[in-house]
Design an enzyme around this catalytic site. Structure first.
Site, PDB file in Angstrom:
ATOM      1  N   LYS A 190       0.825  -1.213   0.000  1.00  0.00           N
ATOM      2  CA  LYS A 190       0.000   0.000   0.000  1.00  0.00           C
ATOM      3  C   LYS A 190       0.865   1.271   0.000  1.00  0.00           C
ATOM      4  O   LYS A 190       2.085   1.204   0.093  1.00  0.00           O
ATOM      5  CB  LYS A 190      -0.942  -0.027   1.210  1.00  0.00           C
ATOM      6  CG  LYS A 190      -1.902  -1.217   1.195  1.00  0.00           C
ATOM      7  CD  LYS A 190      -2.816  -1.205  -0.021  1.00  0.00           C
ATOM      8  CE  LYS A 190      -3.990  -2.146   0.091  1.00  0.00           C
ATOM      9  NZ  LYS A 190      -3.779  -3.463  -0.532  1.00  0.00           N
TER      10      LYS A 190
HETATM   11  C1  PLP Z   1      -9.769  -2.963  -1.563  1.00  0.00           C
HETATM   12  C2  PLP Z   1      -9.176  -3.641  -0.372  1.00  0.00           C
HETATM   13  N1  PLP Z   1      -9.907  -3.750   0.746  1.00  0.00           N
HETATM   14  C3  PLP Z   1      -9.409  -4.336   1.853  1.00  0.00           C
HETATM   15  C4  PLP Z   1      -8.142  -4.848   1.883  1.00  0.00           C
HETATM   16  C5  PLP Z   1      -7.638  -5.515   3.123  1.00  0.00           C
HETATM   17  O1  PLP Z   1      -6.536  -4.851   3.657  1.00  0.00           O
HETATM   18  P1  PLP Z   1      -5.606  -5.564   4.734  1.00  0.00           P
HETATM   19  O2  PLP Z   1      -4.675  -6.461   3.997  1.00  0.00           O
HETATM   20  O3  PLP Z   1      -4.904  -4.424   5.408  1.00  0.00           O
HETATM   21  O4  PLP Z   1      -6.509  -6.307   5.666  1.00  0.00           O
HETATM   22  C6  PLP Z   1      -7.324  -4.738   0.756  1.00  0.00           C
HETATM   23  C7  PLP Z   1      -5.949  -5.271   0.784  1.00  0.00           C
HETATM   24  O5  PLP Z   1      -5.310  -5.636  -0.118  1.00  0.00           O
HETATM   25  C8  PLP Z   1      -7.850  -4.116  -0.408  1.00  0.00           C
HETATM   26  O6  PLP Z   1      -7.111  -4.002  -1.509  1.00  0.00           O
END
Ligand code: PLP
Length: 395
Positions: A190
């Site tokens: 990210k």
């Molecule tokens: C659109 C979206 N929502 C939620 C997430 C979940 O994030 P995390 O990996 O921090 O739980 C991601 C992660 O890749 C994502 O791309």
């Protein structure tokens, strides 16, 4: 090993994080400090993130998945309730709805912006709908005017998935500050990285307190305060909560990553325009332009490879790029393609045709602020080589 297709002898990793000395030193200082759990650095990261977003409070958690889960729970949503979201997202968005005991309902995307289409959302609203959960896909802001109007008209909560959208703005307002909750990710690929990590924004002090308590076993006091120097404090369990707290080791990374978020954004904007210029005449579809007054986070540079225009399938394109030592990604196969959701909800990808088509054609190219101009040139040459190579014959 020599790669005859590519001048690169090293694989270009997709989404590699830009880690610098400041966060390495802060992590080491945290380790030496004797406090590596949830403590003062998490509190600082929360305050810094709230300031960056221009809001009063932010609650750090250990992932965006956790942020989404707790936001849905704090909104009072559970079994029997429906939450409308996009089919063009990571499984986490849909899974968080399911973890809360609610039912996910998909509304197809606008093929241009790749974001949830408010007209399709309106068609899916029922007496059981309790929330809309838009994702600012790749960092392109959703149509928040239309989604805000729908949620106001039908009395629905609005929970923004801002995993791609740290720097995103819609008509001058920052992503994550429109709805009842804004959820952010600091996963390794990210725009701000803490290894794993997430953040919840909410304008309601009561909701923020609820998220905080839910993130640490439902305990009324967090561990940092219990074992600090203000005297021993007993905790009370007021919910059956979760273990979703961020640690000071993660926050040590986040504090310095966030300090560079705008510099890195400027770097990626430049790389983005290099790609736009280089690919302008190729038979592939480039990312949608952002409307004046709004701001893209430049998280994912996605192109569409349509077999009818290029003579090759997206999967062949992925293989050819990898063979040229260029790491690529797919964001995303429509969630309705996955067997769990098909079995559980009877979903069929063709019921959301725009998301299905994008899922079959989309490719994300490297966009890390680590990229040198020579790396970008390698990516451009690889894309040109793959698209122009003769004899694809739709494989
Ligand atoms: C659109 C979206 N929502 C939620 C997430 C979940 O994030 P995390 O990996 O921090 O739980 C991601 C992660 O890749 C994502 O791309």
């Amino acid at each position: 090993m020599e790669n005859r297709l590519s001048p690169r002898d090293e694989f270009l990793v997709f989404g590699s994080p830009a880690i610098e000395e400041a966060e390495i030193e802060e992590v080491v200082a945290t380790l030496r400090s004797g406090w590596i759990g949830t403590g003062p650095r998490v509190a600082q990261f929360e305050a810094d993130f709230a300031r960056y977003k221009g809001v009063d409070q932010a609650v750090a958690v250990n992932s965006c998945t956790a942020a989404l889960h707790l936001s849905i729970l704090a909104a009072g949503i559970g079994p029997g309730d429906e939450v409308i979201t996009t089919p063009l997202t990571f499984a986490a968005t849909v899974n968080a709805i399911i973890h809360a005991g609610a039912t996910p309902v998909l509304a197809d995307v606008d093929p241009h912006t790749m974001n949830i289409d408010p007209e399709r959302v309106a068609e899916r609203i029922t007496s059981r709908t309790r929330a809309i959960l838009p994702v600012h896909f790749a960092g392109h802001p959703c149509d928040m005017d239309a989604l805000g109007a729908l949620s106001a008209e039908h009395g629905l909560k609005l929970i923004e998935d801002c995993a791609h959208a740290i720097e995103t703005e819609y008509r001058g307002k920052k992503a994550g500050t429109f709805g009842d909750f804004g959820c952010f990710s600091f996963y390794v690929t990210k725009n701000v990285v803490t290894g794993e990590g997430g953040m919840v924004l909410t304008a309601s002090a009561e909701d923020a307190a609820r998220v905080k308590v839910l993130a640490l076993h439902g305990m009324s006091q967090d561990a940092w305060k219990r074992f600090g120097d203000e005297g021993f404090k007993h905790y009370e369990v007021v919910f059956s909560g979760f273990k979703y707290n961020m640690t000071d080791i993660q926050a040590a990374l986040g504090i310095h990553q966030l300090a560079r978020v705008e510099d890195n954004w400027i770097t990626r904007r430049r790389l983005w325009s290099l790609y736009d210029k280089a690919f302008a005449d190729l038979p592939v579809t480039l990312p949608a332009e952002i409307e004046a007054g709004s701001r893209h986070s430049y998280h994912l540079y996605t192109i569409r490879v349509d077999p009818a225009r290029t003579g090759l399938t997206r999967d062949r394109f992925l293989d050819e790029m990898t063979a040229r030592n260029i790491g690529v990604g797919v964001h995303y196969l429509s969630v309705a393609e996955h067997p769990y959701y098909q079995d559980e909800f009877g979903w069929r990808p063709e019921d959301w045709p725009e998301a299905m088509k994008i899922g079959h054609e989309t490719v994300s190219l490297p966009l890390s602020p680590n990229l040198t101009d020579a790396d970008v040139q390698d990516v451009v040459e690889a894309v040109e080589g793959v698209v122009d190579a003769p004899g694809h014959a739709n494989q």
